[in-house]
Write a protein that holds these residues in place. Structure first.
Motif, PDB file in Angstrom:
ATOM      1  N   ASN A 163       0.856  -1.177   0.000  1.00 45.06           N
ATOM      2  CA  ASN A 163       0.000   0.000   0.000  1.00 45.06           C
ATOM      3  C   ASN A 163       0.898   1.235   0.000  1.00 45.06           C
ATOM      4  O   ASN A 163       2.121   1.118  -0.057  1.00 45.06           O
ATOM      5  CB  ASN A 163      -0.968  -0.009   1.190  1.00 45.06           C
ATOM      6  N   ASN A 228      -4.164   4.212   1.222  1.00 42.94           N
ATOM      7  CA  ASN A 228      -3.844   3.808   2.594  1.00 42.94           C
ATOM      8  C   ASN A 228      -2.392   4.208   2.871  1.00 42.94           C
ATOM      9  O   ASN A 228      -1.488   3.692   2.236  1.00 42.94           O
ATOM     10  CB  ASN A 228      -4.005   2.292   2.736  1.00 42.94           C
ATOM     11  N   PRO A 229      -2.127   5.186   3.736  1.00 43.38           N
ATOM     12  CA  PRO A 229      -2.975   5.668   4.828  1.00 43.38           C
ATOM     13  C   PRO A 229      -3.770   6.954   4.545  1.00 43.38           C
ATOM     14  O   PRO A 229      -4.580   7.327   5.383  1.00 43.38           O
ATOM     15  CB  PRO A 229      -1.958   5.933   5.932  1.00 43.38           C
ATOM     16  N   GLY A 232      -7.589   7.380   2.726  1.00 44.63           N
ATOM     17  CA  GLY A 232      -8.420   6.222   3.059  1.00 44.63           C
ATOM     18  C   GLY A 232      -9.549   6.072   2.049  1.00 44.63           C
ATOM     19  O   GLY A 232     -10.273   7.028   1.768  1.00 44.63           O
ATOM     20  N   TRP A 245      -9.792  -0.295   4.601  1.00 42.23           N
ATOM     21  CA  TRP A 245      -8.340  -0.238   4.775  1.00 42.23           C
ATOM     22  C   TRP A 245      -7.606  -1.452   4.220  1.00 42.23           C
ATOM     23  O   TRP A 245      -6.442  -1.355   3.865  1.00 42.23           O
ATOM     24  CB  TRP A 245      -7.993  -0.079   6.254  1.00 42.23           C
ATOM     25  N   ARG A 246      -8.278  -2.575   4.175  1.00 37.02           N
ATOM     26  CA  ARG A 246      -7.605  -3.779   3.678  1.00 37.02           C
ATOM     27  C   ARG A 246      -8.613  -4.605   2.879  1.00 37.02           C
ATOM     28  O   ARG A 246      -9.729  -4.851   3.348  1.00 37.02           O
ATOM     29  CB  ARG A 246      -7.038  -4.602   4.834  1.00 37.02           C
ATOM     30  N   ARG A 288      -9.922   1.838  13.166  1.00 38.72           N
ATOM     31  CA  ARG A 288      -9.754   0.799  12.165  1.00 38.72           C
ATOM     32  C   ARG A 288      -9.936  -0.553  12.853  1.00 38.72           C
ATOM     33  O   ARG A 288      -9.279  -0.816  13.870  1.00 38.72           O
ATOM     34  CB  ARG A 288      -8.364   0.887  11.535  1.00 38.72           C
TER      35      ARG A 288
END
Length: 311
Positions: A163, A228-229, A232, A245-246, A288
């Motif tokens: 990322n 990310n970060p 978002g 986020w994932r 998160r």
């Protein structure tokens, strides 16, 4: 050698650390003015400023380098023996009068393989585009935006799980190493950038973060990783903003935005092609969370639907 350093964020701070460790004498560090940050919005020094002060190096924080007094401060450092200015994610334009001051000019640490991704956000744009590799160029600065000839370059592959944060760290380490190599070898032959293959890495706009479920899952996977970060990737569900986020692309079929399956590990959401298995989410104002913790307070079930943005 004696040199001036200009940089602001952590990417720059790592290069400054490496330059100091290599034994060079940094006589002046230019960095952006302190900015409000954190919950209390108190003024915070940049990472580069923090490193400079810890090393006992003078810090200069002009609002612009176009003013005569700012240029005079740089000229004084050059007169004191600074032979080159190293620039890394500084955030201010260097006018020609400043570029011409040091004997070896100004060299920039740029986080892409130029001429691809000139501009402000090369790390995010490389991820978003699905590039197989990226790298760092040590470039002789000129008046154009990242148009100068390249002195030294290094490439690295972009991993499927990278990322913007992980790729930043790899490139910061590579950039610091290449900068030290370049300083040891100055003056270096300069290779003009080819005219073909120029792309621009425009600054990230928060409005870009919104997920459009009509896009293919492969593209949305890159979207999540690129943002990310910051800022978002954002999806809308029941009128609320949820950050993703994932995630990873998986097989699946359904109306874009529809929740196809939910378990303790992932929420599978239909896309224009395939589906996205999301494993870490964040509700506005929350933390998160892995899916199992997120679901405890925000139940989702198969058949629910995330909002599809208006065309």
């Amino acid at each position: 050698m004696k040199l001036i350093f200009a940089g602001t964020p952590e990417f720059a701070a790592q290069a400054l650390d490496a330059i100091i460790a290599a034994g060079h004498q940094v006589t002046l560090v230019l960095t952006q003015p302190d900015r409000p940050a954190g919950r209390g919005m108190s003024l915070q020094p940049s990472p580069a400023k923090q490193r400079a002060l810890a090393a006992g190096i003078e810090v200069f924080q002009p609002l612009s380098l176009k003013a005569a007094e700012a240029q005079a401060r740089v000229a004084a450092a050059v007169a004191d023996g600074a032979a080159v200015m190293v620039v890394a994610a500084y955030g201010l334009i260097l006018p020609q009068a400043v570029l011409d001051l040091p004997r070896f000019g100004c060299i920039n640490i740029h986080a892409s393989l130029l001429p691809r991704w000139r501009g402000a956000a090369p790390i995010q744009r490389a991820l978003e585009a699905g590039d197989a590799e990226t790298g760092v160029c040590i470039m002789q600065m000129e008046a154009g935006l990242d148009t100068g000839p390249v002195l030294l370059a290094g490439a690295l592959p972009i991993a499927a799980e990278d990322n913007a944060a992980s790729l930043h760290d790899k490139l910061a380490e590579l950039g610091a190493r290449l900068c030290v190599e370049a300083l040891a070898a100055l003056p270096l032959p300069a290779t003009a950038q080819p005219e073909a293959g120029v792309t621009y890495a425009h600054k990230i706009d928060k409005a870009e973060a919104l997920v459009d479920w009509r896009r293919p899952a492969l593209a949305l996977d890159r979207h999540v990783r690129a943002f990310n970060p910051f800022p978002g990737a954002q999806a809308r569900f029941a009128g609320q903003t949820v950050k993703l986020w994932r995630a990873r692309p998986v097989a699946g079929d359904g109306a874009p935005g529809t929740v196809l399956a939910v378990d303790r590990e992932q929420v599978v959401i239909a896309c224009g092609e395939g589906a996205l298995a999301v494993s870490e989410l964040q509700k506005a104002g929350g933390k998160r969370l892995p899916v199992r913790e997120f679901l405890a307070g925000h139940p989702l079930k198969a058949g629910d639907a995330f909002e599809v943005p208006a065309e």
